[in-house]
Write a protein that holds these residues in place. Structure first.
Motif, PDB file in Angstrom:
ATOM      1  N   ASN A  30     -20.639 -18.007 -53.364  1.00  0.00           N
ATOM      2  CA  ASN A  30     -21.347 -18.791 -52.355  1.00  0.00           C
ATOM      3  C   ASN A  30     -22.327 -19.715 -53.065  1.00  0.00           C
ATOM      4  O   ASN A  30     -22.790 -19.417 -54.162  1.00  0.00           O
ATOM      5  N   TYR A  31     -22.658 -20.831 -52.427  1.00  0.00           N
ATOM      6  CA  TYR A  31     -23.489 -21.857 -53.049  1.00  0.00           C
ATOM      7  C   TYR A  31     -24.841 -21.948 -52.334  1.00  0.00           C
ATOM      8  O   TYR A  31     -24.898 -21.995 -51.095  1.00  0.00           O
ATOM      9  N   SER A  48     -30.426  -9.739 -53.893  1.00  0.00           N
ATOM     10  CA  SER A  48     -30.649  -8.485 -53.174  1.00  0.00           C
ATOM     11  C   SER A  48     -29.679  -8.407 -52.001  1.00  0.00           C
ATOM     12  O   SER A  48     -28.857  -9.305 -51.794  1.00  0.00           O
ATOM     13  N   ALA A  49     -29.788  -7.360 -51.217  1.00  0.00           N
ATOM     14  CA  ALA A  49     -28.861  -7.184 -50.102  1.00  0.00           C
ATOM     15  C   ALA A  49     -29.029  -8.267 -49.049  1.00  0.00           C
ATOM     16  O   ALA A  49     -28.063  -8.626 -48.358  1.00  0.00           O
ATOM     17  N   MET A  50     -30.245  -8.814 -48.906  1.00  0.00           N
ATOM     18  CA  MET A  50     -30.513  -9.753 -47.825  1.00  0.00           C
ATOM     19  C   MET A  50     -30.851 -11.161 -48.294  1.00  0.00           C
ATOM     20  O   MET A  50     -30.710 -12.118 -47.529  1.00  0.00           O
ATOM     21  N   THR A  51     -31.321 -11.320 -49.531  1.00  0.00           N
ATOM     22  CA  THR A  51     -31.799 -12.623 -49.970  1.00  0.00           C
ATOM     23  C   THR A  51     -31.252 -12.988 -51.342  1.00  0.00           C
ATOM     24  O   THR A  51     -30.824 -12.133 -52.115  1.00  0.00           O
ATOM     25  N   VAL A  52     -31.305 -14.293 -51.621  1.00  0.00           N
ATOM     26  CA  VAL A  52     -30.991 -14.842 -52.939  1.00  0.00           C
ATOM     27  C   VAL A  52     -32.187 -15.693 -53.350  1.00  0.00           C
ATOM     28  O   VAL A  52     -32.596 -16.593 -52.610  1.00  0.00           O
ATOM     29  N   GLU A  53     -32.759 -15.390 -54.511  1.00  0.00           N
ATOM     30  CA  GLU A  53     -33.912 -16.132 -55.000  1.00  0.00           C
ATOM     31  C   GLU A  53     -33.590 -16.734 -56.354  1.00  0.00           C
ATOM     32  O   GLU A  53     -33.059 -16.033 -57.231  1.00  0.00           O
ATOM     33  N   ARG A  63     -35.505 -19.804 -52.107  1.00  0.00           N
ATOM     34  CA  ARG A  63     -35.218 -18.504 -51.480  1.00  0.00           C
ATOM     35  C   ARG A  63     -34.327 -18.745 -50.266  1.00  0.00           C
ATOM     36  O   ARG A  63     -34.638 -19.569 -49.423  1.00  0.00           O
ATOM     37  N   HIS A  64     -33.218 -18.039 -50.181  1.00  0.00           N
ATOM     38  CA  HIS A  64     -32.275 -18.190 -49.079  1.00  0.00           C
ATOM     39  C   HIS A  64     -31.861 -16.827 -48.552  1.00  0.00           C
ATOM     40  O   HIS A  64     -31.872 -15.834 -49.299  1.00  0.00           O
ATOM     41  N   GLU A  65     -31.490 -16.803 -47.301  1.00  0.00           N
ATOM     42  CA  GLU A  65     -30.839 -15.615 -46.765  1.00  0.00           C
ATOM     43  C   GLU A  65     -29.439 -15.528 -47.382  1.00  0.00           C
ATOM     44  O   GLU A  65     -28.733 -16.537 -47.492  1.00  0.00           O
ATOM     45  N   ARG A  66     -29.051 -14.333 -47.792  1.00  0.00           N
ATOM     46  CA  ARG A  66     -27.755 -14.168 -48.452  1.00  0.00           C
ATOM     47  C   ARG A  66     -26.625 -14.421 -47.468  1.00  0.00           C
ATOM     48  O   ARG A  66     -26.635 -13.937 -46.333  1.00  0.00           O
ATOM     49  N   ALA A  67     -25.659 -15.208 -47.896  1.00  0.00           N
ATOM     50  CA  ALA A  67     -24.525 -15.556 -47.048  1.00  0.00           C
ATOM     51  C   ALA A  67     -23.481 -14.447 -47.066  1.00  0.00           C
ATOM     52  O   ALA A  67     -23.283 -13.775 -48.079  1.00  0.00           O
TER      53      ALA A  67
END
Length: 206
Positions: A30-31, A48-53, A63-67
């Protein structure tokens, strides 16, 4: 199952990713966007399980919510503003703008200000005015900027610097009350004189 350890620990994975020419890092197919100034560089990524930093040293720069799934593209409009300022024609069709609209970050008042600025100054200049306001979201509250944009639309004064000044006014604290001058008369004192010093200068020395 074994009990959890008593010491706190970070279950996230630390990865490395190269930022592509579109200012994105690819994580688990994912991008995710990062600020455009990092294009071509390698950044650490905390997954992490919920976020990408994305991290530049110890600093979190995105910081993004993980897709979920694969091949999703998660873009933040803020990451591209410096580029769009010099290429304003790319904003209307930008995927980052569409995602900002869908998330509610780009509101109706943003669109109304943009429409009014383009009508008054042309597409390029009007879009640059909007981008100036969007850049100010980094330092000023969104509510203050929305109120300032609404005032600019109703008054027809669409200069982005005026919008920012008005937004800062909204964020300022309450104005101190004005104290009547008469209430300060108790502090009046007679003006000092230099008579004693003048006498010393004119006194003859024996």
């Amino acid at each position: 199952m074994l009990p959890l350890p008593a010491e706190p620990f970070d279950p996230a994975r630390l990865l490395q990713a190269r930022v592509d020419g579109r200012a994105r890092v690819c994580v688990r197919q994912n991008y995710y966007s990062v600020p455009a100034r990092y294009a071509g560089r390698r950044l650490n990524v905390r997954l992490s399980a919920m976020t990408v930093e994305a991290l530049d040293g110890p600093q979190v720069v995105a910081r993004h919510e993980r897709a979920a799934g694969k091949y999703a593209e998660i873009l933040a409009l803020d990451h591209y503003l410096e580029v769009l300022k010099y290429k304003p024609g790319a904003l209307p069709g930008a995927t980052a703008l569409a995602q900002a609209r869908a998330s509610g970050a780009f509101t109706l008042v943003h669109q109304r200000y943009w429409d009014a600025a383009r009508h008054a100054h042309g597409d390029a200049a009007g879009t640059r005015a909007l981008i100036e306001v969007l850049l100010a979201h980094r330092t000023l509250p969104a509510g203050a900027l929305a109120a300032a944009m609404a005032t600019a639309i109703s008054s027809g004064t669409l200069d982005p610097q005026v919008v920012l000044i008005d937004a800062r006014r909204h964020t300022a604290g309450p104005v101190a009350p004005v104290i009547p001058i008469g209430a300060l008369t108790r502090y009046d004192r007679a003006a000092p004189t230099l008579t004693g010093y003048d006498e010393l200068l004119t006194r003859s020395i024996p």
